[in-house]
Design a protein around this motif. Sequence first.
Motif, PDB file in Angstrom:
ATOM      1  N   VAL A 274       6.868  -1.888   5.417  1.00 49.75           N
ATOM      2  CA  VAL A 274       8.055  -2.088   6.249  1.00 49.75           C
ATOM      3  C   VAL A 274       9.244  -1.206   5.861  1.00 49.75           C
ATOM      4  CG1 VAL A 274       7.471  -4.453   6.886  1.00 49.75           C
ATOM      5  CG2 VAL A 274       8.923  -4.048   4.878  1.00 49.75           C
ATOM      6  N   CYS A 275       9.273  -0.684   4.655  1.00 53.38           N
ATOM      7  CA  CYS A 275      10.468   0.045   4.188  1.00 53.38           C
ATOM      8  C   CYS A 275      10.786   1.232   5.104  1.00 53.38           C
ATOM      9  CB  CYS A 275      10.264   0.529   2.761  1.00 53.38           C
ATOM     10  SG  CYS A 275      11.598   1.637   2.236  1.00 53.38           S
ATOM     11  N   PRO A 276      11.961   1.231   5.722  1.00 53.35           N
ATOM     12  CA  PRO A 276      12.305   2.320   6.637  1.00 53.35           C
ATOM     13  C   PRO A 276      12.364   3.680   5.944  1.00 53.35           C
ATOM     14  CG  PRO A 276      13.865   0.501   6.881  1.00 53.35           C
ATOM     15  CD  PRO A 276      12.999   0.191   5.701  1.00 53.35           C
ATOM     16  N   LEU A 277      12.813   3.699   4.695  1.00 53.18           N
ATOM     17  CA  LEU A 277      12.964   4.975   3.989  1.00 53.18           C
ATOM     18  C   LEU A 277      11.676   5.389   3.289  1.00 53.18           C
ATOM     19  CD1 LEU A 277      15.670   6.589   3.950  1.00 53.18           C
ATOM     20  CD2 LEU A 277      15.976   4.219   4.588  1.00 53.18           C
ATOM     21  N   ASP A 278      10.676   4.523   3.309  1.00 56.22           N
ATOM     22  CA  ASP A 278       9.349   4.817   2.731  1.00 56.22           C
ATOM     23  C   ASP A 278       9.431   5.190   1.259  1.00 56.22           C
ATOM     24  OD1 ASP A 278       6.651   4.851   2.935  1.00 56.22           O
ATOM     25  OD2 ASP A 278       6.494   6.885   3.730  1.00 56.22           O
ATOM     26  N   VAL A 279      10.136   4.361   0.489  1.00 51.58           N
ATOM     27  CA  VAL A 279      10.375   4.705  -0.913  1.00 51.58           C
ATOM     28  C   VAL A 279       9.612   3.816  -1.893  1.00 51.58           C
ATOM     29  CG1 VAL A 279      12.609   5.744  -0.477  1.00 51.58           C
ATOM     30  CG2 VAL A 279      12.491   3.300  -0.901  1.00 51.58           C
ATOM     31  N   LEU A 280       8.841   2.852  -1.361  1.00 50.92           N
ATOM     32  CA  LEU A 280       8.084   1.962  -2.240  1.00 50.92           C
ATOM     33  C   LEU A 280       6.616   2.375  -2.247  1.00 50.92           C
ATOM     34  CD1 LEU A 280       9.651  -1.418  -1.025  1.00 50.92           C
ATOM     35  CD2 LEU A 280      10.325  -0.042  -3.006  1.00 50.92           C
ATOM     36  N   ARG A 281       5.948   2.150  -3.358  1.00 48.99           N
ATOM     37  CA  ARG A 281       4.529   2.462  -3.485  1.00 48.99           C
ATOM     38  C   ARG A 281       3.867   1.407  -4.361  1.00 48.99           C
ATOM     39  NH1 ARG A 281       5.548   5.151   0.195  1.00 48.99           N
ATOM     40  NH2 ARG A 281       5.317   7.401   0.489  1.00 48.99           N
TER      41      ARG A 281
ATOM     42  N   TYR B  53       6.299  -0.833  -6.646  1.00 52.33           N
ATOM     43  CA  TYR B  53       7.473  -0.349  -7.383  1.00 52.33           C
ATOM     44  C   TYR B  53       8.226   0.655  -6.514  1.00 52.33           C
ATOM     45  CZ  TYR B  53       5.431   4.274  -8.299  1.00 52.33           C
ATOM     46  OH  TYR B  53       4.920   5.542  -8.147  1.00 52.33           O
ATOM     47  N   MET B  54       9.468   0.928  -6.904  1.00 51.33           N
ATOM     48  CA  MET B  54      10.253   1.894  -6.150  1.00 51.33           C
ATOM     49  C   MET B  54      10.027   3.285  -6.729  1.00 51.33           C
ATOM     50  SD  MET B  54      14.233   1.813  -5.203  1.00 51.33           S
ATOM     51  CE  MET B  54      14.327   1.637  -3.457  1.00 51.33           C
ATOM     52  N   LYS B  55       9.458   4.146  -5.900  1.00 49.49           N
ATOM     53  CA  LYS B  55       9.090   5.476  -6.397  1.00 49.49           C
ATOM     54  C   LYS B  55      10.214   6.491  -6.202  1.00 49.49           C
ATOM     55  CE  LYS B  55       5.511   9.038  -5.976  1.00 49.49           C
ATOM     56  NZ  LYS B  55       4.359   9.507  -5.209  1.00 49.49           N
TER      57      LYS B  55
ATOM     58  N   SER C  99      13.499  -7.885  -5.339  1.00 50.24           N
ATOM     59  CA  SER C  99      14.959  -8.068  -5.280  1.00 50.24           C
ATOM     60  C   SER C  99      15.622  -6.728  -5.025  1.00 50.24           C
ATOM     61  CB  SER C  99      15.541  -8.593  -6.593  1.00 50.24           C
ATOM     62  OG  SER C  99      14.680  -9.504  -7.188  1.00 50.24           O
ATOM     63  N   VAL C 100      16.507  -6.734  -4.053  1.00 53.71           N
ATOM     64  CA  VAL C 100      17.272  -5.534  -3.722  1.00 53.71           C
ATOM     65  C   VAL C 100      18.654  -5.653  -4.356  1.00 53.71           C
ATOM     66  CG1 VAL C 100      18.299  -4.168  -1.875  1.00 53.71           C
ATOM     67  CG2 VAL C 100      16.048  -5.227  -1.539  1.00 53.71           C
ATOM     68  N   ASN C 101      19.002  -4.684  -5.178  1.00 50.40           N
ATOM     69  CA  ASN C 101      20.360  -4.614  -5.730  1.00 50.40           C
ATOM     70  C   ASN C 101      21.119  -3.499  -5.031  1.00 50.40           C
ATOM     71  OD1 ASN C 101      20.055  -6.546  -8.071  1.00 50.40           O
ATOM     72  ND2 ASN C 101      18.365  -5.131  -8.453  1.00 50.40           N
TER      73      ASN C 101
ATOM     74  N   PRO D 208      17.504   0.785  -7.239  1.00 51.65           N
ATOM     75  CA  PRO D 208      18.068  -0.543  -6.984  1.00 51.65           C
ATOM     76  C   PRO D 208      17.053  -1.656  -6.721  1.00 51.65           C
ATOM     77  CG  PRO D 208      18.379   0.899  -5.083  1.00 51.65           C
ATOM     78  CD  PRO D 208      17.784   1.741  -6.158  1.00 51.65           C
ATOM     79  N   VAL D 209      15.803  -1.308  -6.428  1.00 53.18           N
ATOM     80  CA  VAL D 209      14.849  -2.369  -6.082  1.00 53.18           C
ATOM     81  C   VAL D 209      13.964  -2.716  -7.277  1.00 53.18           C
ATOM     82  CG1 VAL D 209      12.834  -2.913  -4.673  1.00 53.18           C
ATOM     83  CG2 VAL D 209      14.878  -1.950  -3.619  1.00 53.18           C
ATOM     84  N   VAL D 210      13.907  -4.023  -7.575  1.00 47.03           N
ATOM     85  CA  VAL D 210      13.130  -4.510  -8.704  1.00 47.03           C
ATOM     86  C   VAL D 210      12.012  -5.406  -8.191  1.00 47.03           C
ATOM     87  CG1 VAL D 210      13.230  -5.783 -10.876  1.00 47.03           C
ATOM     88  CG2 VAL D 210      15.227  -4.489 -10.109  1.00 47.03           C
TER      89      VAL D 210
ATOM     90  N   GLU E  20      15.946   6.569  -2.901  1.00 44.07           N
ATOM     91  CA  GLU E  20      16.469   6.907  -1.572  1.00 44.07           C
ATOM     92  C   GLU E  20      16.591   5.634  -0.749  1.00 44.07           C
ATOM     93  OE1 GLU E  20      13.977  11.155  -1.500  1.00 44.07           O
ATOM     94  OE2 GLU E  20      13.179   9.399  -0.493  1.00 44.07           O
ATOM     95  N   CYS E  21      17.298   4.652  -1.305  1.00 41.35           N
ATOM     96  CA  CYS E  21      17.269   3.305  -0.730  1.00 41.35           C
ATOM     97  C   CYS E  21      18.545   3.038   0.061  1.00 41.35           C
ATOM     98  CB  CYS E  21      17.146   2.302  -1.875  1.00 41.35           C
ATOM     99  SG  CYS E  21      17.266   0.590  -1.391  1.00 41.35           S
ATOM    100  N   TRP E  22      18.376   2.430   1.236  1.00 41.41           N
ATOM    101  CA  TRP E  22      19.534   2.094   2.081  1.00 41.41           C
ATOM    102  C   TRP E  22      19.979   0.642   1.863  1.00 41.41           C
ATOM    103  CZ3 TRP E  22      19.951   0.214   7.618  1.00 41.41           C
ATOM    104  CH2 TRP E  22      21.236   0.479   8.147  1.00 41.41           C
ATOM    105  N   TYR E  23      19.433  -0.008   0.804  1.00 46.79           N
ATOM    106  CA  TYR E  23      19.784  -1.410   0.485  1.00 46.79           C
ATOM    107  C   TYR E  23      19.816  -2.296   1.726  1.00 46.79           C
ATOM    108  CZ  TYR E  23      24.330   1.072   0.969  1.00 46.79           C
ATOM    109  OH  TYR E  23      25.342   1.897   1.407  1.00 46.79           O
ATOM    110  N   CYS E  24      18.775  -2.134   2.558  1.00 49.49           N
ATOM    111  CA  CYS E  24      18.760  -2.821   3.853  1.00 49.49           C
ATOM    112  C   CYS E  24      18.000  -4.136   3.818  1.00 49.49           C
ATOM    113  CB  CYS E  24      18.195  -1.899   4.923  1.00 49.49           C
ATOM    114  SG  CYS E  24      16.638  -1.108   4.486  1.00 49.49           S
ATOM    115  N   MET E  25      17.044  -4.284   2.907  1.00 49.98           N
ATOM    116  CA  MET E  25      16.385  -5.553   2.590  1.00 49.98           C
ATOM    117  C   MET E  25      15.127  -5.996   3.342  1.00 49.98           C
ATOM    118  SD  MET E  25      19.649  -7.806   1.302  1.00 49.98           S
ATOM    119  CE  MET E  25      18.785  -9.344   1.269  1.00 49.98           C
ATOM    120  N   PRO E  26      14.538  -5.234   4.253  1.00 45.61           N
ATOM    121  CA  PRO E  26      13.264  -5.690   4.814  1.00 45.61           C
ATOM    122  C   PRO E  26      12.212  -5.964   3.733  1.00 45.61           C
ATOM    123  CG  PRO E  26      14.073  -3.859   6.099  1.00 45.61           C
ATOM    124  CD  PRO E  26      15.003  -4.016   4.918  1.00 45.61           C
ATOM    125  N   CYS E  27      12.174  -5.148   2.676  1.00 45.14           N
ATOM    126  CA  CYS E  27      11.180  -5.334   1.613  1.00 45.14           C
ATOM    127  C   CYS E  27      11.296  -6.729   1.018  1.00 45.14           C
ATOM    128  CB  CYS E  27      11.362  -4.258   0.537  1.00 45.14           C
ATOM    129  SG  CYS E  27      13.044  -4.152  -0.111  1.00 45.14           S
ATOM    130  N   GLU E  28      12.525  -7.121   0.701  1.00 46.31           N
ATOM    131  CA  GLU E  28      12.734  -8.434   0.087  1.00 46.31           C
ATOM    132  C   GLU E  28      12.462  -9.564   1.089  1.00 46.31           C
ATOM    133  OE1 GLU E  28      16.373  -8.985  -2.277  1.00 46.31           O
ATOM    134  OE2 GLU E  28      16.565 -10.996  -1.440  1.00 46.31           O
TER     135      GLU E  28
END
Lengths: 77, 578
Positions: free
Chosen positions: A31-38, A47-49, A69-71, A11-13, A52-60
């Motif tokens: 900042v990503c709580p789920l630690d899914v970006l690298r 990019y989103m590796k 952008s979080v979708n 979902p993250v672009v 496992e995204c909670w669509y919570c938006m701290p990254c954005e």
Amino acid sequence: MPLASSPTTVPVVVDEAKCIAEKGCTVCVDVCPLDVLRISEETGKAYMKYDECWYCMPCETDCPTGAVSVNIPYLLR
Amino acid sequence: MDEIKDGLAEVACDVLVIGGGTAGPMAAYKAKVRNPKSRVILLEKANVRRSGAISMGMDGLNNAVIPGYATPEQYVKEITIANDGIVDQAPVLKYARNCYGIIEELDRFGIRFQKTENGDFDVKKVHHLGAYVLPMPNGDTVKKALYRQLRREQILISNRYMATRLLTSRDGHVAGAIAVNARTAEFLVVRAKTVILCMGAAGRLGLPQSGYLYGTYENATNSGDGYAMAYHAGAKLANLECYQINPLIKDYNGPACAYVAGPFGAYTTNAEGSRFIECDYWSGQMMQEFYNELQSGKGPVFLKLDHLHDETVTEIETILHKVERPSRGRFHEGRGTNYREKMVEMHISEIGFCSGHSASGVFVDDLARTTVPGLYAAGDMANVPHNYMLGAFTNGAVAGEDAADVASGIDLPEFDMAEVEAERERVLAPTRREDGVPPNQLEYKTRRLVNDYLQPPKVTAKMRLGQLRLEEVRDDLDTNMMVRDAHELMRSLEAASILDCADMAAAASLYREESRWGLYHNRVDFPDKNDADWFCHTLLSKKDGRMVAEKRAIEPYLVQIEEHERSAYDRQRILKQA
Ligand code: SF4
Ligand code: SF4
């Protein structure tokens, strides 16, 4: 049992034109709580590796250049 | 990043706080302020700046006991009744007395609370009896404000370290924790005189209807690691059968939310647009009515805002689309749902453990002490019922101060290095396999079984079958799980916590042979509330490697509840006009 590689949309672009990871920025990864970006070793951009995204938006929210952008994940949309 | 490295470091401190969400930062801050000479470490699986349930802030306080609006005694009464009487009132009363001081403290940190034109707190009524809901206009900045205080007090923060097990000394006192780095798999042993667990709810227990593992109500990092760690350290866990189940926006799985939109005039309806519940406060009794309506011909259930004035809806949107779960707006946009025109389809969440909303947590007294000496728990994982965000702050503060006091009077407890070695073996075993089942499949199966066998209405024969299936998953997890990098290693540890919680959910639910808390513990084979045998806490703990259950008497009430008041929360359904 052998593993398969099943495709999944994430979902993250990240807008690579805006991302300044090559200048040392790692804010979204930090900042990503789920630690899914690298940061990609190939492109040098975030990019989103992991899917496992909670669509919570701290990254954005915290990205200094507005590159993220979080979708809503496809299964929930 | 993510390659598995070999490493083991050791550090020591006075007070170790595990979990940097809501209760944790406050506990660490208070411990340090109480004893500025002490060394306080805050360990966090993610990053304290954006971790936990309030990662993106919060819209307001759900349970503020503010002089002039409510008294501590009134609040204790409300929570006792809402929780069907199964409450030790001392921790609740302490919370109710302390929380106003914490509000003033948060105010000093720069978090604002809504005031009326006269300068009074703008408290709203959502609960059945009293008024406790207070909006926070800059609630999106909560984490920033907390983080500033942690930096100022020089709390030592270790981000991206996931605690896996607690260490205890020979005499049973807590001695620290073992943690593993989520990006390198290197180990860290943190020796401590006292440890405070603030690790959030067990929110990745049931599987959301969407089937997406991370589409949970709770922050999906909250995989119940604190419950599992407390259990393995021998602490007692209370009333786990009193699940958390919440009314949420269907599929999005976030709150809509009655506490925000309710005071503006929004309400829950059935498909006919009629109200069917008296009070939108989240209780098990309310959830039972919600469930009944979903099952009836009048479902599904909606949140109705389309009768509200345009400006009012805009105001609600500004709150709902900015804090807590800000991607709500995007979700509605994707479905073409405009609050002004369409009602919002609602559903019930997957099950979880959480005392923030219900009463399932590690047993604590009014000093936030667990049953293991030197070990504390606060926030969603500690069983002070319905304590929400302000409870996490307030009880975190209580834990921090007492833990600092206790730590200043004792030496660093000894621990057994063999325990550390055994834990390293357990954690790393899946990395040594060439072949096997990945953690995400084990997690999916566990959580699907939780839905199939453990969610209410609870049926004895089904739960027993569920236990057998979960045993098979455990066998796979122990002998056949495979992990390829450090990130997956974190997920494998979470999968193990989730399985532990699933086992606890089954054991606790089977033990209490009555129905209580509405939907939360609706036991079909024991449909009635049975005060004669079950007006008590149920406690689970690990004895000689096995899970055992026991009863514990409720402490005598400090605030008496009259007979006619007891059933206030039982009367949730709107009665038809004759
Ligand atoms: S925060 Fe923004 S600029 Fe920085 S790495 Fe991430 S996407 Fe790139
Ligand atoms: S939305 Fe949340 S979980 Fe998803 S990548 Fe961004 S910060 Fe991480």
